[in-house]
Write a protein that holds these residues in place. Structure first.
Motif, PDB file in Angstrom:
ATOM      1  N   PRO A  48       0.617  -1.189  -0.124  1.00 10.29           N
ATOM      2  CA  PRO A  48      -0.113   0.175  -0.155  1.00 10.29           C
ATOM      3  C   PRO A  48       0.568   1.770   0.102  1.00 10.29           C
ATOM      4  CG  PRO A  48       0.214  -1.051   2.808  1.00 10.29           C
ATOM      5  CD  PRO A  48       0.867  -2.161   1.279  1.00 10.29           C
ATOM      6  N   GLY A  49       0.048   2.665  -0.094  1.00  9.91           N
ATOM      7  CA  GLY A  49       0.884   3.140  -0.029  1.00  9.91           C
ATOM      8  C   GLY A  49       0.854   4.144  -1.433  1.00  9.91           C
ATOM      9  N   ARG A  50       1.155   5.582  -1.353  1.00 12.87           N
ATOM     10  CA  ARG A  50       1.237   6.519  -2.825  1.00 12.87           C
ATOM     11  C   ARG A  50       2.472   6.132  -3.853  1.00 12.87           C
ATOM     12  NH1 ARG A  50      -0.663   9.939   0.982  1.00 12.87           N
ATOM     13  NH2 ARG A  50       1.257  10.916   1.434  1.00 12.87           N
ATOM     14  N   TYR A  51       2.012   6.551  -5.292  1.00 10.23           N
ATOM     15  CA  TYR A  51       3.330   6.738  -5.931  1.00 10.23           C
ATOM     16  C   TYR A  51       2.861   7.655  -7.129  1.00 10.23           C
ATOM     17  CZ  TYR A  51       7.507   4.967  -8.385  1.00 10.23           C
ATOM     18  OH  TYR A  51       8.897   5.256  -8.942  1.00 10.23           O
ATOM     19  N   TYR A  52       4.104   8.607  -7.916  1.00  8.78           N
ATOM     20  CA  TYR A  52       2.940   9.996  -8.883  1.00  8.78           C
ATOM     21  C   TYR A  52       3.591   8.998 -10.529  1.00  8.78           C
ATOM     22  CZ  TYR A  52       2.053  12.382  -5.260  1.00  8.78           C
ATOM     23  OH  TYR A  52       1.343  13.495  -4.187  1.00  8.78           O
ATOM     24  N   VAL A  53       2.715   9.079 -11.175  1.00 11.22           N
ATOM     25  CA  VAL A  53       3.010   8.561 -12.567  1.00 11.22           C
ATOM     26  C   VAL A  53       2.919   9.881 -13.547  1.00 11.22           C
ATOM     27  CG1 VAL A  53       3.003   6.903 -14.610  1.00 11.22           C
ATOM     28  CG2 VAL A  53       3.141   6.214 -11.826  1.00 11.22           C
ATOM     29  N   ASN A  54       3.918  10.383 -14.221  1.00 11.28           N
ATOM     30  CA  ASN A  54       2.997  11.496 -15.005  1.00 11.28           C
ATOM     31  C   ASN A  54       2.125  12.261 -14.249  1.00 11.28           C
ATOM     32  OD1 ASN A  54       3.608  12.896 -17.043  1.00 11.28           O
ATOM     33  ND2 ASN A  54       1.619  12.709 -18.091  1.00 11.28           N
ATOM     34  N   GLY A  55       2.838  12.435 -12.609  1.00  8.48           N
ATOM     35  CA  GLY A  55       2.219  13.825 -12.310  1.00  8.48           C
ATOM     36  C   GLY A  55       0.785  13.269 -11.530  1.00  8.48           C
ATOM     37  N   ALA A  68       0.233   6.110 -18.664  1.00  8.73           N
ATOM     38  CA  ALA A  68       1.012   6.039 -18.311  1.00  8.73           C
ATOM     39  C   ALA A  68       1.772   5.304 -17.804  1.00  8.73           C
ATOM     40  CB  ALA A  68       1.301   7.342 -17.645  1.00  8.73           C
ATOM     41  N   TYR A  69       3.112   4.905 -17.406  1.00  6.82           N
ATOM     42  CA  TYR A  69       3.665   3.788 -17.489  1.00  6.82           C
ATOM     43  C   TYR A  69       4.857   4.172 -16.247  1.00  6.82           C
ATOM     44  CZ  TYR A  69       1.077   2.050 -21.247  1.00  6.82           C
ATOM     45  OH  TYR A  69      -0.258   1.895 -23.065  1.00  6.82           O
ATOM     46  N   ALA A  70       4.951   2.786 -15.456  1.00  9.98           N
ATOM     47  CA  ALA A  70       6.370   2.913 -14.078  1.00  9.98           C
ATOM     48  C   ALA A  70       6.754   1.747 -14.165  1.00  9.98           C
ATOM     49  CB  ALA A  70       6.063   4.481 -13.271  1.00  9.98           C
ATOM     50  N   GLY A  71       8.291   1.468 -14.249  1.00  7.82           N
ATOM     51  CA  GLY A  71       8.551   0.409 -13.840  1.00  7.82           C
ATOM     52  C   GLY A  71       8.363   0.293 -12.338  1.00  7.82           C
ATOM     53  N   LEU A  72       8.062  -1.064 -12.013  1.00  8.99           N
ATOM     54  CA  LEU A  72       7.727  -0.904 -10.206  1.00  8.99           C
ATOM     55  C   LEU A  72       9.290  -2.028  -9.504  1.00  8.99           C
ATOM     56  CD1 LEU A  72       4.397  -1.242  -9.683  1.00  8.99           C
ATOM     57  CD2 LEU A  72       6.006   0.534  -9.722  1.00  8.99           C
ATOM     58  N   SER A  73       9.023  -3.228 -10.529  1.00  8.15           N
ATOM     59  CA  SER A  73      10.814  -4.125 -10.331  1.00  8.15           C
ATOM     60  C   SER A  73      10.950  -4.918 -10.955  1.00  8.15           C
ATOM     61  CB  SER A  73       9.645  -5.043  -8.762  1.00  8.15           C
ATOM     62  OG  SER A  73      10.581  -6.225  -8.541  1.00  8.15           O
TER      63      SER A  73
END
Length: 462
Positions: free
Chosen positions: A88-95, A431-436
């Motif tokens: 859980p938690g927050r993560y920002y992707v492309n704002g 929008a995409y963001a790598g995690l692992s």
């Protein structure tokens, strides 16, 4: 956004900062929606400029990936081979701020399994893969979230909602180095963006592009917002195979909730559904011979091209509708996923699964496809001749107005040509963001090794 809108007027190229209402004027949905879009664009651009393409607060960032069985056991999560936990938690992707309120298994996500190559069983057999975050915005209506509707109104809905939606997805990376090889991401997620143009039909006798004859007009009796949407993905159709499209004169906003589980007869190739309503009126209801799509939360999040079904008969006393064709067995069987029918207005081709084969035109030689009442569209290949990649859910909006007898579509800027300008899809914007990154243990251990791909930023105040 499949809401019942007049049009979508937000364009970041205008650099507007506010919408200013005037006294004694008509208030339109487009003005209010543009104000919220201006504010959202500003906030997300500001966050992206400060944080970067993706990032989370150091120490408390969300969307960490864990395969620790002991941690899972303490949290009441059973980890089967290939499965993993999303923390859980927050993560920002492309704002855009993505929030995960609780520990979630990859296999618990709505819409799972997304495809046969990324099931838990498939991941257990993969040597290496990348876990990434896919983020987009979708429209949520009262048929999908019933609490949006005010029960005191006795049934009519009011405003819809724009929801920031995310999924944790997996990308196989056999033979690649996703951590250090930037080309891996470009090759895996990039595509050739398709282009489309629209116009009102010109008379066949008109050879002068600067002359507009009376017959060159939109001939509908009402103002409409046409939605042209890609159904089956892929490249343009060749010999009936490839991408397809569908269209709606109401922006795809005509929907009816199911009140029971669909009854599928595989032998007769029919599906029977019972609806909570047949629509607001005859114009916004179902018609025999028309095409509908059975949808629910899971199919929406999967971006799956469910089979389009043709209306065979309607029992108006019982709200029972018989449909030609067999629905996707994964769709509509769980009432908790808010199943409903969405009406489409195109003249579908059963050979193309109820949709229309999508053919691209050669640059400079557009082949126009007739929709209705003079509205036409053309899909265009790019100048390099590279086939476009069409994705399920790509859409274009074409406002048609009776006052002008025309559609509202930008021209290419040449006063002599007056050619409709080819435009990319209005959405969905992902929008995409790598995690692992997951791969074998270099030391030869039995367990896969996770390489952190998330980025972190420090708080301004400590």
């Amino acid at each position: 956004m499949k809401g019942d809108f007049s049009r979508d007027t937000f364009d970041p190229r205008h650099h507007y900062t506010r919408v200013l209402m005037q006294q004694g004027r008509v208030h339109l949905d487009a003005d209010l929606n543009e104000q919220s879009a201006i504010s959202q664009h500003y906030l997300q651009a500001l966050a992206a400029d400060l944080i970067g393409p993706a990032g989370g607060p150091a120490g408390t960032a969300g969307f960490g990936i864990s395969t620790d069985a002991a941690v899972g056991k303490n949290l009441g999560k059973r980890l089967d081979p290939g499965d993993f936990m999303i923390m859980p938690g927050r993560y920002y992707v492309n704002g855009a701020m993505c929030e995960n309120p609780q520990v979630l298994l990859y296999s618990e996500q709505t819409g799972y399994p997304f495809d046969g190559n990324t099931t838990v069983d498939a991941l257990a057999a993969l040597g290496s893969y990348v876990v990434y975050l896919d983020v987009w915005e979708r429209y949520v209506a009262a048929v999908e979230e019933p609490f949006i509707a005010e029960v005191a109104l006795g049934g009519p809905d009011t405003a819809g909602r724009a929801q920031l939606t995310w999924q944790v997805r997996v990308l196989p990376a056999t033979g690649e180095d996703p951590v250090n090889n930037q080309a891996f991401w470009a090759d895996s997620l990039a595509r050739t963006v398709p282009l489309m143009a629209a116009r009102a039909e010109p008379p066949a006798t008109n050879n002068d592009p600067c002359t507009i004859e009376p017959g060159a007009r939109y001939r509908g009796l009402e103002n409409q917002l046409y939605r042209i949407e890609v159904h089956a993905p892929g490249v343009a159709a060749v010999q009936g195979q490839g991408a397809t499209f569908k269209w709606s004169r109401e922006n795809g906003s005509v929907v009816m909730a199911l009140s029971g589980v669909p009854a599928v007869d595989a032998t007769a190739q029919t599906t029977t559904v019972q609806l909570a309503t047949l629509g607001r009126d005859t114009d916004l209801g179902l018609v025999v011979g028309g095409w509908v799509e059975l949808v629910d939360d899971a199919s929406t999040l999967r971006h799956s091209a469910s089979p389009l079904l043709r209306v065979h008969s309607i029992e108006r006393d019982t709200f029972t509708v018989a449909l030609e064709g067999v629905a996707d067995p994964r769709v509509g069987t769980d009432p908790a996923l808010h199943p409903y029918l969405r009406r489409w207005d195109h003249d579908g081709d059963p050979v193309a699964g109820g949709a229309v084969a999508l053919a691209e035109s050669i640059p400079g030689q557009p082949v126009w496809i007739d929709l209705e009442d003079g509205v036409q569209a053309t899909f265009l290949a790019n100048d390099q001749g590279v086939p476009s990649d069409y994705s399920t859910g790509d859409y274009w909006l074409v406002p048609a107005r009776t006052a002008t007898g025309d559609v509202q579509w930008p021209n290419d800027g040449s006063a002599a040509a007056l050619n409709p300008q080819p435009l990319p899809p209005r959405g969905e914007r992902h929008a995409y963001a790598g995690l692992s990154a997951v791969g074998p243990d270099p030391a030869g251990g039995p367990n896969p090794v996770h390489t952190e791909l998330r980025k972190f930023f420090a708080r301004l105040a400590t």
